[in-house]
Design a protein around this motif. Structure first.
Motif, PDB file in Angstrom:
ATOM      1  N   MET A   1       0.816  -1.186   0.000  1.00 50.40           N
ATOM      2  CA  MET A   1       0.000   0.000   0.000  1.00 50.40           C
ATOM      3  C   MET A   1       0.869   1.262   0.000  1.00 50.40           C
ATOM      4  SD  MET A   1      -3.102   1.046   0.046  1.00 50.40           S
ATOM      5  CE  MET A   1      -4.518   1.469   0.966  1.00 50.40           C
TER       6      MET A   1
ATOM      7  N   ASP B   1       3.839   1.693  -1.234  1.00 52.35           N
ATOM      8  CA  ASP B   1       4.397   1.898  -2.573  1.00 52.35           C
ATOM      9  C   ASP B   1       3.364   2.463  -3.533  1.00 52.35           C
ATOM     10  OD1 ASP B   1       6.856   0.931  -1.726  1.00 52.35           O
ATOM     11  OD2 ASP B   1       6.408  -1.115  -2.361  1.00 52.35           O
ATOM     12  N   ARG B   2       2.136   2.002  -3.424  1.00 52.59           N
ATOM     13  CA  ARG B   2       1.067   2.484  -4.308  1.00 52.59           C
ATOM     14  C   ARG B   2       0.769   3.959  -4.064  1.00 52.59           C
ATOM     15  NH1 ARG B   2      -3.721  -1.419  -3.405  1.00 52.59           N
ATOM     16  NH2 ARG B   2      -4.766   0.181  -4.601  1.00 52.59           N
ATOM     17  N   VAL B   3       0.738   4.358  -2.803  1.00 54.65           N
ATOM     18  CA  VAL B   3       0.478   5.764  -2.477  1.00 54.65           C
ATOM     19  C   VAL B   3       1.634   6.629  -2.965  1.00 54.65           C
ATOM     20  CG1 VAL B   3       0.157   7.431  -0.603  1.00 54.65           C
ATOM     21  CG2 VAL B   3      -1.003   5.216  -0.512  1.00 54.65           C
ATOM     22  N   TRP B   4       2.865   6.181  -2.734  1.00 54.73           N
ATOM     23  CA  TRP B   4       4.039   6.946  -3.156  1.00 54.73           C
ATOM     24  C   TRP B   4       4.026   7.108  -4.673  1.00 54.73           C
ATOM     25  CZ3 TRP B   4       9.251   6.554  -0.288  1.00 54.73           C
ATOM     26  CH2 TRP B   4      10.178   7.445  -0.819  1.00 54.73           C
ATOM     27  N   LYS B   5       3.767   6.027  -5.399  1.00 55.12           N
ATOM     28  CA  LYS B   5       3.732   6.093  -6.865  1.00 55.12           C
ATOM     29  C   LYS B   5       2.639   7.042  -7.336  1.00 55.12           C
ATOM     30  CE  LYS B   5       3.508   3.226 -11.010  1.00 55.12           C
ATOM     31  NZ  LYS B   5       4.357   4.113 -11.743  1.00 55.12           N
ATOM     32  N   MET B   6       1.478   6.984  -6.715  1.00 57.56           N
ATOM     33  CA  MET B   6       0.384   7.872  -7.081  1.00 57.56           C
ATOM     34  C   MET B   6       0.796   9.336  -6.872  1.00 57.56           C
ATOM     35  SD  MET B   6      -3.353   8.327  -5.338  1.00 57.56           S
ATOM     36  CE  MET B   6      -2.585   8.998  -3.882  1.00 57.56           C
TER      37      MET B   6
END
Length: 64
Positions: free
Chosen positions: A1, A3-8
């Motif tokens: 999760m 990593d997904r927030v950081w990428k977003m």
């Protein structure tokens, strides 16, 4: 999760990234879920890196 927030957040224009980051932190802080609170703490730990809009030197070297 995390990593997904950081990428977003990386995909958001740098001028809007701080506002988006703050909104995400506010939402997570209101949660009673331990995992969401941990995610908030993790994001805050890496806030400077996440909000850094300087060019990634590795991407610059390889031409991405």
């Amino acid at each position: 999760m995390f990593d997904r927030v950081w990428k977003m957040l990386e995909e958001i224009d740098a001028s809007e990234r701080k506002n988006s980051f703050d909104a995400i932190i506010e939402l997570l802080a209101a949660s009673e879920d331990e995992e969401m609170l941990q995610l908030k703490d993790d994001l805050l730990t890496f806030e400077d890196d996440i909000l850094d809009d300087s060019e990634d030197p590795i991407k610059a070297i390889i031409g991405w």
